[in-house]
Write a protein that holds these residues in place. Structure first.
Motif, short mmCIF file in Angstrom:
data_model
loop_
_atom_site.label_atom_id
_atom_site.label_comp_id
_atom_site.label_asym_id
_atom_site.label_seq_id
_atom_site.Cartn_x
_atom_site.Cartn_y
_atom_site.Cartn_z
N MET A 165 0.86 -1.18 0.00
CA MET A 165 0.00 0.00 0.00
C MET A 165 0.90 1.23 0.00
O MET A 165 1.89 1.28 0.74
CB MET A 165 -0.90 0.00 1.22
N THR A 166 0.56 2.22 -0.81
CA THR A 166 1.42 3.40 -0.94
C THR A 166 0.68 4.70 -0.62
O THR A 166 1.12 5.77 -1.00
CB THR A 166 1.99 3.48 -2.36
N ASP A 167 -0.46 4.60 0.11
CA ASP A 167 -1.20 5.81 0.43
C ASP A 167 -0.74 6.44 1.74
O ASP A 167 -1.26 7.48 2.15
CB ASP A 167 -2.70 5.54 0.49
N GLY A 168 0.24 5.83 2.41
CA GLY A 168 0.83 6.43 3.61
C GLY A 168 -0.06 6.44 4.82
O GLY A 168 0.16 7.23 5.74
N LYS A 169 -1.06 5.55 4.90
CA LYS A 169 -1.96 5.55 6.05
C LYS A 169 -1.29 4.99 7.30
O LYS A 169 -1.71 5.26 8.41
CB LYS A 169 -3.22 4.74 5.73
N PHE A 170 -0.27 4.17 7.10
CA PHE A 170 0.46 3.60 8.24
C PHE A 170 1.88 3.28 7.79
O PHE A 170 2.17 3.21 6.59
CB PHE A 170 -0.24 2.34 8.77
N LYS A 171 2.75 3.09 8.76
CA LYS A 171 4.15 2.78 8.47
C LYS A 171 4.30 1.34 8.00
O LYS A 171 3.62 0.43 8.50
CB LYS A 171 5.01 2.99 9.72
N ILE A 172 5.20 1.15 7.05
CA ILE A 172 5.50 -0.19 6.53
C ILE A 172 7.01 -0.40 6.58
O ILE A 172 7.78 0.47 6.16
CB ILE A 172 5.01 -0.35 5.08
N LEU A 173 7.41 -1.55 7.10
CA LEU A 173 8.81 -1.97 7.09
C LEU A 173 8.87 -3.31 6.37
O LEU A 173 8.08 -4.22 6.68
CB LEU A 173 9.33 -2.14 8.52
N SER A 174 9.77 -3.44 5.40
CA SER A 174 9.88 -4.70 4.68
C SER A 174 11.34 -5.11 4.53
O SER A 174 12.18 -4.33 4.08
CB SER A 174 9.25 -4.58 3.29
#
Length: 305
Positions: free
Chosen positions: A186-195
């Protein structure tokens, strides 16, 4: 100088590993079997990891536990990610690892050209398992925040985590994936993502799954190129891989957990973490520009002194 930095980074990993080795003795693990009556009493087994002291505080109504949901890879047991569960539990999370597939389930049939290479039925089953397990855990430990979940997963479990976040974005606080290959971020920035990403020639993400560096920066996504193999990212992996992932994950949680001032990640820049023994996925041109600016500043400073 470089040797000194490498020694410092190595010591950081050693200290982090020692911390989690010591703290895991203060963590309680319990396996619970639930049965879903809406699916012919399908067994949904979970492993719960929680710190003794935090659990006591929650039971006394003093605190509300944050919740992390762990999702295993295809053919891997739900108990084979204790190195991740212990990181979250050590930081005060109620960590719930879910067994998604059963020996009685029909074998997975994959086909190139189909959505998620034909794995959508298994992903949807995983999403249903998460929703069911969360509702059952509300009864087991009511003093936990099940309305804002941190979802975590390796490989297929990472795809389940990302798909769950797409379906229920308002119920998500953070997403952590380890080499998910099918479901795009998801790229809408609603929450932080770590991969965390591997360098495994046999396990490559489908086109469009991992955003490009510019998209990551705009959406607050941190991508870590570990240099490890795909199957190193579980309990059976080498200690070097597990210790590195633990250190980076702990730093990410330190930067993103805040009870005082929650961070709005919409259109926020990507989190820049100390890489430790692994390197961050960052735009090359921006790194060059930053280095050039530093050299210019030093030259200017020298001329004025």
């Amino acid at each position: 100088m470089k040797r000194g930095i490498l020694v410092l980074l190595s010591l950081s990993v050693v200290v982090t590993a020692a911390y989690f080795t010591a703290s895991k003795w203060a963590i309680r693990h319990e396996t619970i079997m639930f049965k879903d009556p809406t699916r012919n009493d399908r067994p949904v087994e979970v492993d719960v990891a929680v710190r003794f002291d935090k659990e006591m505080q929650a039971n006394a109504g003093m605190i509300t536990l944050p919740v992390a949901i762990l999702n295993h890879g295809n053919t891997v047991k739900f108990t084979e990610y204790s190195f991740l569960a212990n990181v979250f539990a050590a930081r005060g999370y109620l960590t719930v690892s879910i067994q998604h597939d059963l020996p009685s389930d029909a074998p997975m049939v994959t086909k190139v050209g189909e959505l998620y290479v034909g794995r959508l039925p298994q992903i949807l089953r995983g999403v249903t398992n998460i929703k069911f397990a969360v509702e059952q855990m509300r009864k087991v430990q009511p003093n936990a925040d099940y309305d804002k979940l941190t979802v975590v997963g390796h490989s297929m479990g990472g795809d389940i985590s990302m798909y769950f976040a797409k379906q229920y974005p308002d119920e998500i606080k953070k997403v952590v994936t380890l080499d998910n290959l099918r479901v795009p971020f998801m790229t809408d920035g609603k929450f932080k993502i770590l991969s965390f990403r591997s360098r495994d020639t046999q396990f490559k993400p489908d086109p469009g799954v991992v955003p490009d560096p510019d998209q990551c920066e705009k959406a607050g996504i941190t991508v870590v190129d570990t240099g490890f193999q795909h199957n190193d990212m579980r309990d059976t992996g080498p200690d070097a891989a597990k210790n590195s992932i633990q250190a980076m994950l702990d730093k990410f949680l330190t930067d993103t957990d805040s009870d005082v001032a929650p961070v709005d990640t919409r259109n926020a820049p990507a989190t820049i973490l100390e890489p430790g023994p692994v390197s961050l996925y960052v735009p090359v041109e921006k790194a060059k520009n930053a280095a050039t600016m530093k050299k210019t500043e030093k030259a200017s400073s020298a001329s004025t002194n």
